[in-house]
Motif scaffolding. Structure first.
Motif, PDB file in Angstrom:
ATOM      1  N   TRP A  23      -1.004  14.557  11.524  1.00 57.30           N
ATOM      2  CA  TRP A  23      -0.203  13.628  10.744  1.00 57.30           C
ATOM      3  C   TRP A  23      -0.476  13.760   9.249  1.00 57.30           C
ATOM      4  O   TRP A  23      -1.608  14.037   8.843  1.00 57.30           O
ATOM      5  N   PRO A  24       0.539  13.506   8.400  1.00 61.18           N
ATOM      6  CA  PRO A  24       0.264  13.314   6.970  1.00 61.18           C
ATOM      7  C   PRO A  24      -0.690  12.126   6.787  1.00 61.18           C
ATOM      8  O   PRO A  24      -0.591  11.128   7.500  1.00 61.18           O
ATOM      9  N   ARG A  25      -1.594  12.254   5.831  1.00 60.46           N
ATOM     10  CA  ARG A  25      -2.631  11.239   5.680  1.00 60.46           C
ATOM     11  C   ARG A  25      -2.046   9.850   5.417  1.00 60.46           C
ATOM     12  O   ARG A  25      -2.538   8.854   5.958  1.00 60.46           O
ATOM     13  N   ASP A  26      -0.981   9.774   4.596  1.00 66.94           N
ATOM     14  CA  ASP A  26      -0.460   8.444   4.265  1.00 66.94           C
ATOM     15  C   ASP A  26       0.132   7.755   5.491  1.00 66.94           C
ATOM     16  O   ASP A  26       0.007   6.532   5.645  1.00 66.94           O
ATOM     17  N   MET A  27       0.741   8.527   6.400  1.00 60.11           N
ATOM     18  CA  MET A  27       1.261   7.935   7.632  1.00 60.11           C
ATOM     19  C   MET A  27       0.136   7.402   8.505  1.00 60.11           C
ATOM     20  O   MET A  27       0.201   6.278   9.014  1.00 60.11           O
ATOM     21  N   ALA A  28      -0.906   8.220   8.687  1.00 58.16           N
ATOM     22  CA  ALA A  28      -2.025   7.807   9.531  1.00 58.16           C
ATOM     23  C   ALA A  28      -2.708   6.561   8.960  1.00 58.16           C
ATOM     24  O   ALA A  28      -3.031   5.618   9.698  1.00 58.16           O
ATOM     25  N   GLU A  29      -2.925   6.531   7.657  1.00 59.45           N
ATOM     26  CA  GLU A  29      -3.575   5.378   7.043  1.00 59.45           C
ATOM     27  C   GLU A  29      -2.722   4.126   7.165  1.00 59.45           C
ATOM     28  O   GLU A  29      -3.232   3.027   7.413  1.00 59.45           O
ATOM     29  N   PHE A  30      -1.412   4.256   6.991  1.00 62.24           N
ATOM     30  CA  PHE A  30      -0.521   3.109   7.116  1.00 62.24           C
ATOM     31  C   PHE A  30      -0.559   2.557   8.537  1.00 62.24           C
ATOM     32  O   PHE A  30      -0.634   1.335   8.745  1.00 62.24           O
ATOM     33  N   VAL A  31      -0.514   3.438   9.529  1.00 56.51           N
ATOM     34  CA  VAL A  31      -0.517   2.992  10.928  1.00 56.51           C
ATOM     35  C   VAL A  31      -1.815   2.278  11.262  1.00 56.51           C
ATOM     36  O   VAL A  31      -1.815   1.233  11.934  1.00 56.51           O
ATOM     37  N   ARG A  32      -2.927   2.798  10.798  1.00 55.13           N
ATOM     38  CA  ARG A  32      -4.219   2.179  11.128  1.00 55.13           C
ATOM     39  C   ARG A  32      -4.389   0.806  10.486  1.00 55.13           C
ATOM     40  O   ARG A  32      -5.124  -0.035  11.008  1.00 55.13           O
ATOM     41  N   ALA A  33      -3.718   0.553   9.368  1.00 54.44           N
ATOM     42  CA  ALA A  33      -3.969  -0.669   8.605  1.00 54.44           C
ATOM     43  C   ALA A  33      -2.871  -1.723   8.739  1.00 54.44           C
ATOM     44  O   ALA A  33      -3.042  -2.835   8.234  1.00 54.44           O
ATOM     45  N   HIS A  34      -1.750  -1.410   9.402  1.00 49.64           N
ATOM     46  CA  HIS A  34      -0.610  -2.317   9.367  1.00 49.64           C
ATOM     47  C   HIS A  34      -0.067  -2.625  10.756  1.00 49.64           C
ATOM     48  O   HIS A  34      -0.520  -2.072  11.762  1.00 49.64           O
ATOM     49  N   ARG A  35       0.943  -3.510  10.749  1.00 53.53           N
ATOM     50  CA  ARG A  35       1.523  -4.004  11.988  1.00 53.53           C
ATOM     51  C   ARG A  35       3.027  -3.780  11.979  1.00 53.53           C
ATOM     52  O   ARG A  35       3.605  -3.315  11.000  1.00 53.53           O
ATOM     53  N   PHE A  36       3.675  -4.111  13.108  1.00 52.62           N
ATOM     54  CA  PHE A  36       5.107  -3.855  13.248  1.00 52.62           C
ATOM     55  C   PHE A  36       5.900  -4.462  12.091  1.00 52.62           C
ATOM     56  O   PHE A  36       6.807  -3.836  11.541  1.00 52.62           O
ATOM     57  N   ALA A  37       5.594  -5.712  11.739  1.00 48.73           N
ATOM     58  CA  ALA A  37       6.347  -6.388  10.681  1.00 48.73           C
ATOM     59  C   ALA A  37       6.212  -5.659   9.344  1.00 48.73           C
ATOM     60  O   ALA A  37       7.160  -5.624   8.537  1.00 48.73           O
ATOM     61  N   ASP A  38       5.051  -5.064   9.096  1.00 49.41           N
ATOM     62  CA  ASP A  38       4.859  -4.320   7.849  1.00 49.41           C
ATOM     63  C   ASP A  38       5.749  -3.087   7.802  1.00 49.41           C
ATOM     64  O   ASP A  38       6.266  -2.715   6.739  1.00 49.41           O
ATOM     65  N   LEU A  39       5.939  -2.424   8.938  1.00 48.40           N
ATOM     66  CA  LEU A  39       6.822  -1.266   8.968  1.00 48.40           C
ATOM     67  C   LEU A  39       8.268  -1.696   8.718  1.00 48.40           C
ATOM     68  O   LEU A  39       9.017  -1.003   8.018  1.00 48.40           O
ATOM     69  N   GLU A  40       8.659  -2.835   9.265  1.00 51.27           N
ATOM     70  CA  GLU A  40      10.013  -3.314   8.999  1.00 51.27           C
ATOM     71  C   GLU A  40      10.209  -3.601   7.503  1.00 51.27           C
ATOM     72  O   GLU A  40      11.264  -3.296   6.939  1.00 51.27           O
TER      73      GLU A  40
END
Length: 552
Positions: A428-445
């Motif tokens: 994975w690109p680092r920014d994607m992996a870091e975002f997934v580890r630190a956030h939740r579904f609502a944050d992605l929305e």
């Protein structure tokens, strides 16, 4: 009326015997460590019980013919080959089962084999590294843990279709009717053609019962690298797992006219023809491998997708049904162009998520296909105490997977561990992996639709769950649908439907691609209970509704 033949397909069983005591290793048994297991796309110690469970299911379903599309053993060691062959012989004696296989990249290596270096669990729970050759760094040496070369391994597996029996109705190879290895060799050349050696092509056509032709294509191409100077040095060989059918095009072009001739003879004589090799001939990731490579350039599975040229050349042969393994994924794909077309059925492994096998009822012009998930495997927990001892010796808690309940649950835990520790780290690109580890579904929305209010139905779910579901559906297709709660599936479908309104820059753009791929995995041709029309090249569920055709 056309006769129908029931065939079980068990791909990539990767047999490894935990009762083995490699000479000189000082081990009570050959239990692979949990640390090694969680770094691998397959599990090791559960493989022999899983293979036995698959054979049991085959016999219970009335199959008397089994196809293994490669990787019978985990790494082609003599002991594991002998154990796998003995188990198959037991089922033939007890149930009249006949097993046919094709070579996989884990079954042998070139002419002389290659060294192996593995981590096992010692008597006290410590991790013991065992090497087959010189073992630097304090590793224990046990020569019998090496992978065998092709001549030795194929001789041990000869009875699995590679050599004919007196009661077989027909047997041939691309070179004629002489089954001796010396009559079945071809030059394995480096890509630049400057160096090479004679390698066995283990392809064969066999008629074990009246009217059924099994066409095994040896697509496991081991060839020297450009500039190779020592053909006994395994490091100077190209890895066949990266070659697949493009390597067949380059090094064994004579196979295609032979396949064409076989298909034509089968049609003229009314034979039901089933072809199989280790490697897929079509993209087995819902036809989306190119899109995945754009997002994850180092994706181990997607970068191995065959080319359109391979599909076209295969279609020209007239062979309509091909079974493959290697990728441990569950997929149905079909190709059609002006030259012809065919189905590629990707068969999952009993030792990867989701553990399953295929059952085929084959006639000359149609096939009924069923996918059978191996949820429960008696004896799959034989190494669980060793995993707990290993964790204790390392000062770690016992793995959660050992209390998962059943073989399916165990492999689901294993997959989730791979997502966090392997895929997200390596691919994975680092920014994607870091975002997934630190956030939740609502944050992605909020990232994708900043002008909208996150839906209440989204809930406070960690995005790591999205990553795990993505890999479940990518690998297992509709085998995994009942393992993802309907509420989450509804969220994913809503996201997929709203992607055209999403922000598309940088990180958001990468997640748009990620969710778009999830849509491809959810919109596959079904795999669980499908009728294949080999003449019209149409797949339909057992109820008869025509399904979307997937093409390269």
């Amino acid at each position: 009326m056309n006769p129908t033949y029931r065939i079980a397909v068990i791909a990539d069983p990767h047999v490894h015997d935990v009762a083995w005591q490699p000479a000189g290793a000082g081990l009570a048994g050959a239990v692979r460590s949990w640390a090694d297991t969680t770094a691998s796309t397959r599990v090791f110690n559960e493989s022999l019980p899983a293979f036995r469970a698959a054979l049991d299911r085959a016999t219970a379903e009335g199959a008397r013919i089994v196809i293994v599309p490669g990787d019978l053993t985990d790494d082609g060691q003599r002991h594991n080959i002998e154990v796998a062959v003995a188990l198959i012989a037991e089922y033939e004696r007890r149930h009249g089962l006949r097993v046919f296989m094709t070579p996989g990249n884990h079954d042998f290596w070139a002419l002389k084999g290659r060294p192996q270096r593995k981590e096992f669990v010692g008597r006290d729970g410590s991790r013991v590294i065992v090497g087959s050759h010189a073992a630097p760094g304090g590793a224990v040496s046990s020569p019998e843990t090496a992978m065998l070369g092709a001549p030795e391994a194929l001789t041990l597996m000869a009875d699995l279709g590679f050599q004919p029996r007196t009661d077989d109705l027909h047997f041939e190879t691309p070179f004629g009717s002489d089954a001796r290895w010396s009559s079945r060799t071809v030059r394995a050349a480096s890509p630049d053609g400057t160096t090479g050696f004679d390698m066995i092509d283990a392809s064969y056509l066999i008629e074990p019962v009246v009217g059924l032709w099994l066409l095994s294509i040896d697509a496991n191409i081991v060839a020297p690298r450009d500039g190779a100077t020592d053909l006994d040095d395994p490091t100077q060989m190209l890895d066949p797992s990266d070659g697949g059918w493009p390597a067949v095009l380059r090094t064994r072009p004579y196979l295609f006219p032979w396949m064409c001739d076989v298909a034509e003879r089968a049609r003229r004589s009314g034979k039901a023809l089933v072809a199989f090799s280790h490697y897929p001939v079509l993209d087995a990731l819902a036809g989306a491998s190119a899109l995945e490579c754009a997002l994850f350039p180092s994706s181990g599975l997607a970068r191995r997708a065959p080319t359109v040229e391979v599909a076209r050349r295969f279609a020209e042969t007239g062979v309509r049904l091909h079974l493959s393994g290697h990728l441990h994924v569950n997929d149905t794909a079909v190709f059609r162009d002006e030259w012809g077309g065919f189905f590629n059925i990707a068969v999952p492994s009993p030792v990867g998520f989701a553990p399953a096998m295929k059952l085929l009822d084959v006639a000359t012009d149609h096939v009924r296909l069923r996918t059978i998930r191996l949820d429960d495997v008696p004896g799959h927990d034989a190494a669980f105490d060793d995993y707990s001892r290993e964790a204790g010796a390392a000062g770690d808690p016992s793995p959660k997977a050992v209390s998962a309940g059943g073989h399916l649950g165990f492999l689901d835990h294993h997959l989730c561990a791979l997502v966090g520790a392997r895929y997200m780290v390596r691919e994975w690109p680092r920014d994607m992996a870091e975002f997934v580890r630190a956030h939740r579904f609502a944050d992605l929305e909020r990232l994708l639709w900043p002008q909208a209010t996150p839906a209440a139905s989204t809930g406070n779910v960690a995005l790591t769950v999205l990553a795990e579901d993505w890999y479940r559906l990518r690998k297992a297709a509709d085998l995994a649908l009942d393992l993802v709660p309907e509420a989450r599936l509804a969220v994913y479908r809503r996201w997929i439907g709203e992607l055209h309104h999403a922000e598309a820059a940088d990180l958001a753009g990468r997640f748009i691609a990620f969710i778009s791929l999830l849509g491809r995995y959810l919109d596959r041709i079904p795999t669980l209970d499908v009728a294949l029309d080999l003449e019209a090249l149409v797949a339909a569920p057992s109820q008869g509704r025509t399904l979307r055709r997937q093409t390269v």
